[in-house]
Design a protein around this motif. Structure first.
Motif, PDB file in Angstrom:
ATOM      1  N   ALA A   8       0.778  -1.124   0.191  1.00 58.80           N
ATOM      2  CA  ALA A   8       0.250   0.006   0.111  1.00 58.80           C
ATOM      3  C   ALA A   8       0.962   1.432  -0.026  1.00 58.80           C
ATOM      4  O   ALA A   8       1.732   1.701   0.740  1.00 58.80           O
ATOM      5  N   GLU A   9       0.497   2.132  -0.967  1.00 60.22           N
ATOM      6  CA  GLU A   9       0.978   3.566  -0.678  1.00 60.22           C
ATOM      7  C   GLU A   9       0.686   4.269   0.525  1.00 60.22           C
ATOM      8  O   GLU A   9      -0.355   4.167   0.997  1.00 60.22           O
ATOM      9  N   ARG A  10       1.524   5.072   0.883  1.00 64.99           N
ATOM     10  CA  ARG A  10       1.339   5.891   2.148  1.00 64.99           C
ATOM     11  C   ARG A  10       0.893   7.017   2.054  1.00 64.99           C
ATOM     12  O   ARG A  10       1.463   7.901   1.008  1.00 64.99           O
ATOM     13  N   TYR A  20       0.018   9.905  -2.571  1.00 65.11           N
ATOM     14  CA  TYR A  20       0.262   8.667  -2.010  1.00 65.11           C
ATOM     15  C   TYR A  20       1.540   8.379  -2.431  1.00 65.11           C
ATOM     16  O   TYR A  20       1.602   8.332  -3.600  1.00 65.11           O
ATOM     17  N   GLU A  21       2.459   7.878  -1.697  1.00 67.95           N
ATOM     18  CA  GLU A  21       3.761   7.271  -2.144  1.00 67.95           C
ATOM     19  C   GLU A  21       4.313   6.062  -1.467  1.00 67.95           C
ATOM     20  O   GLU A  21       3.755   5.666  -0.714  1.00 67.95           O
ATOM     21  N   LEU A  22       5.174   5.539  -2.280  1.00 67.07           N
ATOM     22  CA  LEU A  22       5.746   4.122  -1.797  1.00 67.07           C
ATOM     23  C   LEU A  22       6.983   4.363  -0.717  1.00 67.07           C
ATOM     24  O   LEU A  22       7.992   4.569  -1.237  1.00 67.07           O
ATOM     25  N   SER A  23       6.535   4.598   0.321  1.00 64.95           N
ATOM     26  CA  SER A  23       7.492   4.966   1.507  1.00 64.95           C
ATOM     27  C   SER A  23       8.702   3.892   1.579  1.00 64.95           C
ATOM     28  O   SER A  23       9.820   4.194   1.775  1.00 64.95           O
ATOM     29  N   GLN A  24       8.293   2.664   1.001  1.00 66.10           N
ATOM     30  CA  GLN A  24       9.507   1.497   1.291  1.00 66.10           C
ATOM     31  C   GLN A  24      10.396   1.913   0.186  1.00 66.10           C
ATOM     32  O   GLN A  24      11.871   1.664   0.288  1.00 66.10           O
ATOM     33  N   ALA A  33       8.322   7.623  -5.844  1.00 65.79           N
ATOM     34  CA  ALA A  33       7.327   6.774  -6.619  1.00 65.79           C
ATOM     35  C   ALA A  33       5.891   7.109  -6.118  1.00 65.79           C
ATOM     36  O   ALA A  33       5.803   6.588  -4.764  1.00 65.79           O
ATOM     37  N   GLY A  34       5.088   7.616  -6.796  1.00 68.40           N
ATOM     38  CA  GLY A  34       3.580   7.870  -6.053  1.00 68.40           C
ATOM     39  C   GLY A  34       2.586   8.394  -6.949  1.00 68.40           C
ATOM     40  O   GLY A  34       2.866   8.504  -8.227  1.00 68.40           O
ATOM     41  N   VAL A  35       1.565   9.004  -6.615  1.00 69.00           N
ATOM     42  CA  VAL A  35       0.460   9.522  -7.205  1.00 69.00           C
ATOM     43  C   VAL A  35      -0.237  10.664  -6.547  1.00 69.00           C
ATOM     44  O   VAL A  35      -0.422  10.389  -5.385  1.00 69.00           O
ATOM     45  N   THR A  36      -0.751  11.544  -7.482  1.00 71.83           N
ATOM     46  CA  THR A  36      -1.301  12.620  -6.789  1.00 71.83           C
ATOM     47  C   THR A  36      -2.899  12.152  -6.440  1.00 71.83           C
ATOM     48  O   THR A  36      -3.133  11.096  -7.082  1.00 71.83           O
ATOM     49  N   ALA A  37      -3.536  12.678  -5.613  1.00 73.35           N
ATOM     50  CA  ALA A  37      -4.875  12.456  -5.163  1.00 73.35           C
ATOM     51  C   ALA A  37      -5.785  13.383  -5.082  1.00 73.35           C
ATOM     52  O   ALA A  37      -5.487  14.485  -5.584  1.00 73.35           O
ATOM     53  N   THR A 215       4.877  -6.050  -6.715  1.00 73.99           N
ATOM     54  CA  THR A 215       4.067  -5.701  -5.839  1.00 73.99           C
ATOM     55  C   THR A 215       2.964  -4.922  -6.450  1.00 73.99           C
ATOM     56  O   THR A 215       2.791  -4.390  -7.459  1.00 73.99           O
ATOM     57  N   VAL A 216       1.539  -5.049  -5.714  1.00 77.32           N
ATOM     58  CA  VAL A 216       0.465  -4.374  -6.129  1.00 77.32           C
ATOM     59  C   VAL A 216      -0.106  -3.607  -4.966  1.00 77.32           C
ATOM     60  O   VAL A 216      -0.403  -4.039  -3.954  1.00 77.32           O
TER      61      VAL A 216
END
Length: 254
Positions: A8-10, A20-24, A33-37, A215-216
């Motif tokens: 899950a993106e944080r 939301y971003e891939l904190s890992q 790596a992420g996406v606007t919301a 990952t998904v």
């Protein structure tokens, strides 16, 4: 064949653009790596046509581009056309008919607009090679994943087993129903429920291509409440989100 791992993106709880971003990936590799919301009450709407002169896009460039020298985007046509960026001359590069971007340039931020389609993030941290693909069912049928990975392997000189892949925030299989023509285009047997999981399909294709770590996202644009934009849930007038991916330039002194 191993299945994809849920990741899950944080939500980034900071002033500015909701995202939301891939904190890992940020913590382990330094990748952004992420996406606007959509944002609660903010309605951060980005139109499908990239316009650096419009206020939302200017704000995006100001906030997300703070650690990047270049921004790269394309007019997406649900094709398998990939652009490989070995050097960039302008602050913001806009390309026609381009659904995927590959680069080794640190300081380049790759962008793609989404509102149900899958943003696919591919990364090989040892060579600083990354790719961002825009994958709806038409793009998947056209071979966007295969074309993107091929360019990644050429640029990095690495085998597919060393690559990481993440299928980002998009519509889930329970919310996505399609007609038999879609199953035919994807060379799949029609499902009795007519439901199609694009992320699972991309993961299957990636494993067949030799990518071991997939990952998904656990988020869904359609039933994610007011967090995201969804063409299926909100209709043709739904806004767009922007997936983004890049290796920032090293900070001075680091």
């Amino acid at each position: 064949m191993p299945g994809p791992v849920p990741l899950a993106e944080r939500e980034i709880r900071e002033p500015g653009i909701p995202r939301y971003e891939l904190s890992q990936w940020r913590q382990r590799f330094g990748l952004i790596a992420g996406v606007t919301a959509r944002g609660e009450g903010l309605d951060f709407r980005l139109n499908q046509t990239v316009d650096p002169r419009s206020l939302p896009w200017m704000r995006l460039a100001e906030e997300l581009g703070a650690r990047f020298r270049w921004l790269v985007s394309g007019r997406q046509e649900h094709t398998s056309k990939i652009a490989v960026h070995r050097k960039l001359e302008t602050t913001w590069t806009l390309l026609p008919e381009t659904d995927g971007h590959v680069t080794q340039l640190r300081g380049a931020l790759l962008l793609a607009t989404v509102a149900d389609c899958v943003p696919v993030y591919l990364a090989h941290p040892p060579s600083s090679t990354i790719a961002l693909l825009h994958a709806g069912w038409r793009g998947i049928a056209a071979g966007i994943l295969e074309a993107g990975l091929e360019q990644c392997l050429k640029l990095s000189g690495s085998p597919p087993g060393e690559w990481l892949m993440h299928c980002g925030i998009s519509i889930c299989g329970e919310c996505y129903e399609v007609g038999p023509e879609v199953f035919r285009a994807l060379r799949l047997e029609p499902a009795a429920s007519r439901k199609l999981d694009l992320r699972a399909l991309l993961a299957q294709r990636a494993h067949k291509l030799g990518v071991k770590t997939v990952t998904v996202s656990t988020w869904c644009t359609a039933h994610g409440g007011d967090r995201f934009y969804s063409h299926r849930a909100q209709g043709a007038g739904a806004g767009r989100m922007v997936a983004y991916f890049g290796f920032p330039e090293p900070q001075p002194g680091l």
